[in-house]
Design an enzyme around this catalytic site. Structure first.
Site, PDB file in Angstrom:
ATOM      1  N   ALA A 152       0.857  -1.193   0.000  1.00  0.00           N
ATOM      2  CA  ALA A 152       0.000   0.000   0.000  1.00  0.00           C
ATOM      3  C   ALA A 152       0.890   1.239   0.000  1.00  0.00           C
ATOM      4  O   ALA A 152       1.384   1.656   1.049  1.00  0.00           O
ATOM      5  CB  ALA A 152      -0.922   0.009   1.215  1.00  0.00           C
ATOM      6  N   SER A 174       0.958   4.253  -3.129  1.00  0.00           N
ATOM      7  CA  SER A 174       0.080   5.299  -3.669  1.00  0.00           C
ATOM      8  C   SER A 174      -1.358   5.080  -3.234  1.00  0.00           C
ATOM      9  O   SER A 174      -2.085   6.023  -2.933  1.00  0.00           O
ATOM     10  CB  SER A 174       0.149   5.294  -5.201  1.00  0.00           C
ATOM     11  N   TRP A 197       8.965   2.046   4.642  1.00  0.00           N
ATOM     12  CA  TRP A 197       9.445   3.418   4.362  1.00  0.00           C
ATOM     13  C   TRP A 197       9.187   4.380   5.521  1.00  0.00           C
ATOM     14  O   TRP A 197       8.768   5.515   5.295  1.00  0.00           O
ATOM     15  CB  TRP A 197       8.804   4.003   3.087  1.00  0.00           C
ATOM     16  N   ARG A 232       3.256  18.510   2.267  1.00  0.00           N
ATOM     17  CA  ARG A 232       3.832  18.559   0.911  1.00  0.00           C
ATOM     18  C   ARG A 232       4.534  19.881   0.606  1.00  0.00           C
ATOM     19  O   ARG A 232       5.578  19.858  -0.076  1.00  0.00           O
ATOM     20  CB  ARG A 232       2.755  18.195  -0.130  1.00  0.00           C
ATOM     21  N   ARG A 265      -8.282  25.486  -1.472  1.00  0.00           N
ATOM     22  CA  ARG A 265      -7.512  24.933  -2.597  1.00  0.00           C
ATOM     23  C   ARG A 265      -6.173  24.339  -2.146  1.00  0.00           C
ATOM     24  O   ARG A 265      -5.302  24.078  -2.969  1.00  0.00           O
ATOM     25  CB  ARG A 265      -7.264  26.018  -3.653  1.00  0.00           C
ATOM     26  N   GLU A 290       6.154  11.093  -0.125  1.00  0.00           N
ATOM     27  CA  GLU A 290       5.004  11.961   0.230  1.00  0.00           C
ATOM     28  C   GLU A 290       4.038  12.119  -0.947  1.00  0.00           C
ATOM     29  O   GLU A 290       3.485  13.196  -1.185  1.00  0.00           O
ATOM     30  CB  GLU A 290       5.470  13.284   0.825  1.00  0.00           C
TER      31      GLU A 290
HETATM   32  N1  CAA Z   1      -8.375  16.370   2.948  1.00  0.00           N
HETATM   33  C1  CAA Z   1      -9.411  15.818   3.624  1.00  0.00           C
HETATM   34  N2  CAA Z   1     -10.085  14.720   3.191  1.00  0.00           N
HETATM   35  C2  CAA Z   1      -9.677  14.175   2.024  1.00  0.00           C
HETATM   36  C3  CAA Z   1      -8.603  14.702   1.261  1.00  0.00           C
HETATM   37  C4  CAA Z   1      -7.956  15.848   1.763  1.00  0.00           C
HETATM   38  N3  CAA Z   1      -6.938  16.396   1.112  1.00  0.00           N
HETATM   39  N4  CAA Z   1      -8.434  13.941   0.165  1.00  0.00           N
HETATM   40  C5  CAA Z   1      -9.357  12.980   0.209  1.00  0.00           C
HETATM   41  N5  CAA Z   1     -10.111  13.121   1.347  1.00  0.00           N
HETATM   42  C6  CAA Z   1     -11.251  12.294   1.769  1.00  0.00           C
HETATM   43  C7  CAA Z   1     -12.343  12.323   0.704  1.00  0.00           C
HETATM   44  O1  CAA Z   1     -13.209  13.420   0.903  1.00  0.00           O
HETATM   45  C8  CAA Z   1     -13.043  11.007   0.941  1.00  0.00           C
HETATM   46  O2  CAA Z   1     -13.884  11.149   2.079  1.00  0.00           O
HETATM   47  P1  CAA Z   1     -15.320  10.364   2.166  1.00  0.00           P
HETATM   48  O3  CAA Z   1     -14.987   8.903   2.159  1.00  0.00           O
HETATM   49  O4  CAA Z   1     -15.900  10.855   3.424  1.00  0.00           O
HETATM   50  O5  CAA Z   1     -16.071  10.767   0.921  1.00  0.00           O
HETATM   51  C9  CAA Z   1     -11.905  10.070   1.364  1.00  0.00           C
HETATM   52  O6  CAA Z   1     -10.854  10.925   1.854  1.00  0.00           O
HETATM   53  C10 CAA Z   1     -11.378   9.227   0.219  1.00  0.00           C
HETATM   54  O7  CAA Z   1     -10.906  10.114  -0.808  1.00  0.00           O
HETATM   55  P2  CAA Z   1     -10.562   9.630  -2.292  1.00  0.00           P
HETATM   56  O8  CAA Z   1     -11.730   8.870  -2.835  1.00  0.00           O
HETATM   57  O9  CAA Z   1     -10.086  10.813  -3.036  1.00  0.00           O
HETATM   58  O10 CAA Z   1      -9.385   8.606  -2.028  1.00  0.00           O
HETATM   59  P3  CAA Z   1      -8.530   7.744  -3.025  1.00  0.00           P
HETATM   60  O11 CAA Z   1      -8.460   6.369  -2.495  1.00  0.00           O
HETATM   61  O12 CAA Z   1      -9.008   7.944  -4.421  1.00  0.00           O
HETATM   62  O13 CAA Z   1      -7.054   8.331  -2.820  1.00  0.00           O
HETATM   63  C11 CAA Z   1      -5.150   9.716  -3.272  1.00  0.00           C
HETATM   64  C12 CAA Z   1      -6.696   9.591  -3.126  1.00  0.00           C
HETATM   65  C13 CAA Z   1      -4.952  11.188  -3.534  1.00  0.00           C
HETATM   66  C14 CAA Z   1      -4.621   8.881  -4.421  1.00  0.00           C
HETATM   67  C15 CAA Z   1      -4.484   9.285  -1.929  1.00  0.00           C
HETATM   68  O14 CAA Z   1      -4.591   7.907  -1.722  1.00  0.00           O
HETATM   69  C16 CAA Z   1      -3.016   9.695  -1.858  1.00  0.00           C
HETATM   70  O15 CAA Z   1      -2.698  10.837  -1.580  1.00  0.00           O
HETATM   71  N6  CAA Z   1      -2.098   8.716  -2.095  1.00  0.00           N
HETATM   72  C17 CAA Z   1      -0.674   8.952  -1.925  1.00  0.00           C
HETATM   73  C18 CAA Z   1      -0.270   8.580  -0.524  1.00  0.00           C
HETATM   74  C19 CAA Z   1       1.047   9.175  -0.136  1.00  0.00           C
HETATM   75  O16 CAA Z   1       1.303  10.349  -0.357  1.00  0.00           O
HETATM   76  N7  CAA Z   1       1.885   8.352   0.501  1.00  0.00           N
HETATM   77  C20 CAA Z   1       3.174   8.784   0.961  1.00  0.00           C
HETATM   78  C21 CAA Z   1       3.289   8.541   2.435  1.00  0.00           C
HETATM   79  S1  CAA Z   1       4.470   9.480   3.330  1.00  0.00           S
HETATM   80  C22 CAA Z   1       6.001   9.007   2.783  1.00  0.00           C
HETATM   81  O17 CAA Z   1       6.266   9.130   1.638  1.00  0.00           O
HETATM   82  C23 CAA Z   1       6.998   8.432   3.712  1.00  0.00           C
HETATM   83  C24 CAA Z   1       7.882   9.378   4.412  1.00  0.00           C
HETATM   84  O18 CAA Z   1       8.202   9.112   5.518  1.00  0.00           O
HETATM   85  C25 CAA Z   1       8.464  10.627   3.802  1.00  0.00           C
END
Ligand code: CAA
Length: 410
Positions: A131, A133, A157, A245, A314, A366
Site C-alpha cells: 500500500a 500510492s 518506508w 507537501r 484549494r 510523500e
Molecule cells: N483532505 C481531507 N479529506 C480528504 C482529502 C484531503 N486532502 N483527500 C481525500 N479526502 C477524503 C475524501 O473526501 C473522501 O472522504 P469520504 O470517504 O468521506 O467521501 C476520502 O478521503 C477518500 O478520498 P478519495 O476517494 O479521493 O481517495 P482515493 O483512495 O481515491 O485516494 C489519493 C486519493 C490522492 C490517491 C491518496 O490515496 C493519496 O494521496 N495517495 C498517496 C499517498 C502518499 O502520499 N503516501 C506517501 C506517504 S508518506 C512518505 O512518503 C513516507 C515518508 O516518511 C516521507
C-alpha cells in the site's frame, strides 16, 4: 486567486538561524554522514537548541506558531546544505501533523510540547509493502481489546524510524467500512512488540534512516487513538499530506539551490579554452535556466505554504502543484549541475554527486508526482463546475445518425 505571501519577522529570524546551523553543523559533515548512513545528531541538537522544531507548532502547545510558510523557509535553508538533513528535520512535522489536525486537546498537550522542544522526534507510518500510492489499501490492523488496541502488521518506508520516539501509525480498525476503515494511533518507542527491522540502504538522503517498522501484537491504550474517534485516519492522513507537501517542495527548492550554488562556483573557476566555463554561452544558458526554475518553484512553494496557513480550500491542489513542480525541477537542476561539473560531477569525491542522488526521492515520497497530478486534475474537474458561464463558447454540435439502406430494409 493568487495567495498573499507575507514573511513575518519571526520567519526571517528562523530562516537565518537555520542557515547558520546549516553552514556550521550540516554542510561540513554531510559527506561523512552520507557515506556512513549516520544520523547527524549534532545538527539535530543545534536545531532543537535554536528552537526550530517549535516553528510549526502553535504557541499553546509550546511552539512559536510561525506556520507552514516559516517551516518551508527553515526546511529550504537546511536542505540547501544537505537535502537529507532537510527531510530529517521536516519529517518531524509530517509525523506531528496527524496529532495537530486530528488530536484531542489532551493528546496535543501530551505530545506536542515535547516535539516542539526537540525532546521527542516523530515519524509517520502510512505506507506498507502493498500500500503505497493506494494509501487507503493498507493492511496493518488495530483490534479493540478492552481499553486498548492491539496492533499487528508491518509498515514500510518509515523515515526517521529508530531515531523517532513517537510514531503516528495508520491502521485498519473497521475492515467492513469503506470510508471509515482507517484510524491513526500513536505508538511510542519502547512499547513491547514494536520494533524497527530492515534499515534500508538508500541511493540518497542517507543521513536519515528509512526503515520497516514491525508491530507484533503491540498493545496501546485507546487514549492513543488520534481524535479518540475511530475511522478518521484516512482523512487525517490526507490533511497531513496537504500540510506536509509544501515542506517536501521546500526541501526540493533548497536542494536545487544547493546544487546551483556548487555549479555556479565551479563554473567561475573551471577554465576551458582559456576562460572560465561560465564565459561559454551554453554553460550560461544552463545556469540561467537552473536559476530561473529554482526561483519559479520557490514562489510556488511559498504560495502553497501560505495557502496552508490561511486554510485555503484549494490547499490540496496547491500543495500538490508545489510538490510536483518543485521536485521535478530539483531533479532537473541536480542533473544539470552534474553536467556542468563534467567528469568531476560523476565522482563521489565531490558533493554534487550526492545532490543528484538525493534529488530522486523527492519525486517519489510523500506521494509520487503521478499522484500529485491526479490530485491537481481532480481539483480542476471540480473547478470546471464554476466555469459554467463559459458553456456558450464551447462547441455544441450534435451528431445525426442515418440508417443504411440494408438496415432500413430490415
Ligand atoms: N483532505 C481531507 N479529506 C480528504 C482529502 C484531503 N486532502 N483527500 C481525500 N479526502 C477524503 C475524501 O473526501 C473522501 O472522504 P469520504 O470517504 O468521506 O467521501 C476520502 O478521503 C477518500 O478520498 P478519495 O476517494 O479521493 O481517495 P482515493 O483512495 O481515491 O485516494 C489519493 C486519493 C490522492 C490517491 C491518496 O490515496 C493519496 O494521496 N495517495 C498517496 C499517498 C502518499 O502520499 N503516501 C506517501 C506517504 S508518506 C512518505 O512518503 C513516507 C515518508 O516518511 C516521507
Amino acid at each position: 486567486m493568487p495567495q498573499n505571501i507575507i514573511f513575518s519577522p519571526l520567519a526571517d529570524e528562523l530562516a537565518a538561524k537555520a542557515r547558520e546551523i546549516a553552514e556550521k553543523y550540516v554542510r561540513p559533515l554531510s559527506a561523512k554522514h552520507d557515506k556512513a548512513q549516520e544520523y547527524n545528531w549534532d545538527a539535530a541538537r543545534a536545531v532543537a537548541q535554536a528552537g526550530l522544531f517549535r516553528t510549526f507548532i502553535p504557541k499553546e502547545y509550546g511552539g512559536l506558531g510561525a506556520g507552514i510558510l516559516a517551516l518551508a523557509r527553515v526546511v529550504e535553508e537546511l536542505a540547501r546544505a544537505d537535502s537529507g538533513f532537510g527531510v530529517a528535520f521536516a519529517v518531524n512535522a509530517l509525523g506531528a501533523f496527524p496529532i495537530l489536525v486530528g488530536g484531542t486537546e489532551e493528546q496535543k498537550q501530551r505530545w506536542l510540547p515535547k516535539i516542539a522542544a526537540g525532546e521527542k522526534f516523530v515519524a509517520f507510518c502510512l505506507s506498507e509493502k502493498f500500500a503505497g500510492s493506494d494509501a487507503g489499501g493498507l493492511a496493518v490492523t488495530a483490534v479493540e481489546d478492552g481499553d486498548d488496541y492491539i496492533i499487528c502488521g508491518e509498515k514500510k518506508w518509515t523515515t526517521n524510524g529508530g531515531v523517532a520516539d513517537i510514531y503516528s501509525v495508520f491502521c485498519v480498525t473497521d475492515p467492513t467500512s469503506k470510508s471509515r476503515r482507517i484510524s491513526a494511533i500513536v505508538v511510542e518507542k519502547g512499547t513491547p512488540g514494536f520494533s524497527v527491522k530492515k534499515i534500508e540502504d538508500k541511493m540518497g538522503i542517507r543521513t536519515v534512516p528509512v526503515v520497516e517498522t514491525h508491530f507484533d501484537h503491540v498493545r496501546v491504550p485507546k487514549k492513543n487513538l488520534i481524535g479518540e474517534r475511530p475511522g478518521m485516519g484516512f482523512k487525517h492522513a490526507m490533511m497531513t499530506l496537504d500540510l506536509a507537501r509544501p515542506g517536501v517542495a521546500a526541501q526540493a527548492v533548497g536542494a536545487a539551490q544547493g546544487a546551483l550554488d556548487y555549479a555556479n562556483v565551479y563554473a567561475q573557476r573551471r577554465q576551458q579554452f582559456g576562460v572560465p566555463i561560465s564565459n561559454h554561452q551554453m554553460v550560461q544558458k544552463m545556469l540561467a535556466d537552473m536559476a530561473m526554475k529554482t526561483e519559479a518553484a520557490r514562489w510556488l512553494v511559498y504560495s502553497a505554504a501560505a495557502a496552508a496557513d490561511s486554510m485555503s480550500p484549494r490547499v490540496s491542489q496547491q500543495a500538490a502543484m508545489a510538490k510536483c513542480f518543485a521536485t521535478d525541477m530539483a531533479m532537473e537542476v541536480a542533473t544539470d549541475a552534474v553536467q556542468i561539473f563534467g567528469g568531476y560531477g560523476y565522482m563521489e569525491d565531490y558533493p554534487i554527486a550526492k545532490c543528484f542522488r538525493d534529488a530522486k526521492i523527492l519525486q517519489i515520497y510523500e506521494g509520487t508526482n503521478q499522484i500529485q497530478r491526479i490530485v491537481i486534475a481532480r481539483g480542476l474537474i471540480r473547478e470546471a463546475a464554476e466555469l459554467e458561464h463559459l458553456k456558450a463558447y464551447i462547441p455544441v454540435e450534435t451528431q445525426n445518425s442515418y440508417q443504411t439502406d440494408s438496415a432500413a430494409k430490415g
